[in-house]
Enzyme design. Structure first.
Site, short mmCIF file in Angstrom:
data_model
loop_
_atom_site.label_atom_id
_atom_site.label_comp_id
_atom_site.label_asym_id
_atom_site.label_seq_id
_atom_site.Cartn_x
_atom_site.Cartn_y
_atom_site.Cartn_z
N PHE A 1 0.79 -1.14 0.08
CA PHE A 1 -0.11 -0.20 -0.10
C PHE A 1 0.88 1.14 0.23
O PHE A 1 1.77 1.47 1.07
CB PHE A 1 -1.15 0.00 1.12
CG PHE A 1 -2.03 1.28 1.12
CD1 PHE A 1 -2.85 1.12 0.41
CD2 PHE A 1 -1.44 2.48 1.80
CE1 PHE A 1 -3.86 2.39 0.18
CE2 PHE A 1 -2.41 3.59 1.60
CZ PHE A 1 -3.53 3.37 0.92
N ASP B 1 9.44 2.75 2.39
CA ASP B 1 7.86 3.59 2.64
C ASP B 1 7.70 3.69 4.00
O ASP B 1 7.29 2.51 4.58
CB ASP B 1 6.72 3.10 1.76
CG ASP B 1 5.61 3.96 2.07
OD1 ASP B 1 5.35 4.63 2.96
OD2 ASP B 1 4.63 3.82 1.33
N LYS C 1 2.27 10.97 7.35
CA LYS C 1 1.37 10.74 8.58
C LYS C 1 1.68 11.37 9.71
O LYS C 1 1.22 12.69 10.06
CB LYS C 1 1.37 9.05 8.77
CG LYS C 1 0.30 8.46 7.56
CD LYS C 1 -0.24 7.29 8.00
CE LYS C 1 -1.20 6.92 6.95
NZ LYS C 1 -0.86 5.89 5.71
#
Ligand SMILES: *Cc1c(COP(=O)(O)O)cnc(C)c1O
Length: 401
Positions: A140, A225, A254
């Protein structure tokens, strides 16, 4: 107040691209949130790890208010007095050499794709338009057309083609598959240290170390990531530290926001980032002084208030208690690193969603990921007594069928 009123508004006027659990939140503090009827819940999702510092952290709020009264947006046409400081502090903290700021995680991913492709043509000598990037099954990395093009999740891809070419997909956690997939045109290997959205999938120990060695051997850029795993979530500042490596490129996002204001960043060694020239990439809001002031404080409290160590020790406590207490024929696995935890149910247990709905009645907010996994990822400020409170409820709901 009637929660149903707000739910109806969302259903009537909003796009239906999410299926949220039906709790309408109005207020938050630390690990706790309150709904519009003032019921109190523990947040065990932390906005997919974007609120690692806890809801409405007072120091981040103060930084935001102060900066909001001074200067909020200049665009990168001019310089501002926060960006350089964020660069320096990020580089010192993460041992990086260069930073490129964007807004969302997906934009940081798009940025590295552009940067490693150009590095491939300019530095590695790959023939024009032949660059390949290797990614993993069940990845993802975000929601843009390019990114969903190399997803293996049907609901992310279906009916959104045609997609960007130039990506190769290999099994996750398999270093041999990586070596077999590398060609002379491979410019990058992009991978999550732990696959969060796939259900908190932890690769074999040493996987990242092997990947790093293979990338070095074949002159391939290793891109981690860490948008979800980074900034303390796994009990280290960056999850790469568990394997004792440093990636060539690292993506964060985030929790860099402190839960306040979206900001992401590409952390890079010098060689790759130096291929980008003025005019080749950018973002109107990327690197704005409001985001930078917030991110600087979000990083500062993470370190100064020992949230990373807390994630490590509280994560261990949470996981060992989960393993001890959550048992039964319907439980397939209990796993995690730091405060990135998951309970996976057997495929015949009726799905994770109904358990999450029952947990809400017990005032614990968890969200299913895929069909059968319940992710447990509270803010990193959680205390032992709060974990005990959560364990009581998890045990009550998850051990009875
Ligand atoms: C959330 C996430 C992204 C995308 O971030 P957005 O800010 O939602 O675009 C990318 N990679 C990982 C690993 C993520 O968890």
């Amino acid at each position: 107040m009637d929660q149903q009123f707000f739910i109806n508004l969302e259903e009537q006027f909003g796009a239906h691209n999410y299926k949220p659990l039906d709790v309408v939140l109005a207020r938050g503090e630390g690990v706790w949130v309150w709904d519009v009827d003032d019921n109190k819940y523990m947040d065990c999702l932390a906005a997919y790890s974007a609120v690692n510092q806890g809801h409405c952290h007072p120091k981040i709020m103060k930084a935001m208010m102060e900066q909001a009264q001074k200067l909020t947006l200049t665009s990168r046409a001019f310089r501002n007095d926060q960006l350089g400081l964020l660069y320096k502090e990020l580089c010192e903290l993460t041992h990086s050499h260069k930073v490129l700021p964007m807004n969302s995680g997906a934009e940081a991913v798009e940025t590295v794709i552009k940067a490693v492709r150009k590095w491939g043509y300019k530095v590695k000598g790959v023939p024009q338009d032949q660059a390949e990037i290797i990614v993993c099954e069940n990845n993802f990395h975000g929601r843009t057309i390019t990114i969903v093009g190399f997803s293996t999740d049907d609901s992310s891809r279906e009916n959104f083609g045609p997609f960007t070419p130039g990506f190769k997909i290999i099994p996750y956690g398999d270093a041999n598959a990586l070596e077999a997939a590398i060609t002379s045109n491979t410019v990058g290997f992009m991978v999550e240290p732990i696959q969060g959205e796939a259900g908190v999938i932890i690769p074999p120990a040493g996987y990242l170390k092997e990947a790093k060695a293979l990338c070095e051997k074949h002159n391939v850029v290793l891109i981690l990531d860490e948008i979800q795993t980074g900034l303390g979530r796994t009990g280290k500042l960056l999850a790469e530290e568990h394997d004792g490596i440093e990636a060539d490129l690292t993506l964060i996002g985030k929790a860099l926001s402190g839960g306040y204001y979206p900001i992401s960043a590409v952390l890079s060694n010098k060689e790759v980032m130096d291929v980008l020239r003025p005019g080749e990439h950018g973002s109107t809001f990327g690197g704005n002084p409001l985001a930078c002031a917030i991110a600087r404080t979000a990083l500062k409290v993470l370190v100064e208030e020992n949230m990373i160590e807390n994630a490590a020790t509280m994560g261990k406590y949470f996981l060992s208690n989960l393993k001890e207490k959550i048992k039964g024929p319907h439980i397939k696995d209990v796993r995690g690193k730091g405060l990135m935890l998951a309970v996976e149910l057997m495929p015949d247990a009726g799905g994770a969603r109904k358990y999450c709905e029952t947990l809400i009645k017990q005032r614990l907010l968890c969200k299913e990921t895929h069909e059968n996994t319940i992710r447990i990822a509270p803010p990193l400020v959680i205390k032992k007594e709060e974990i005990d409170w959560a364990l009581e409820r998890l045990e009550a709901v998850l051990t009875v069928r």
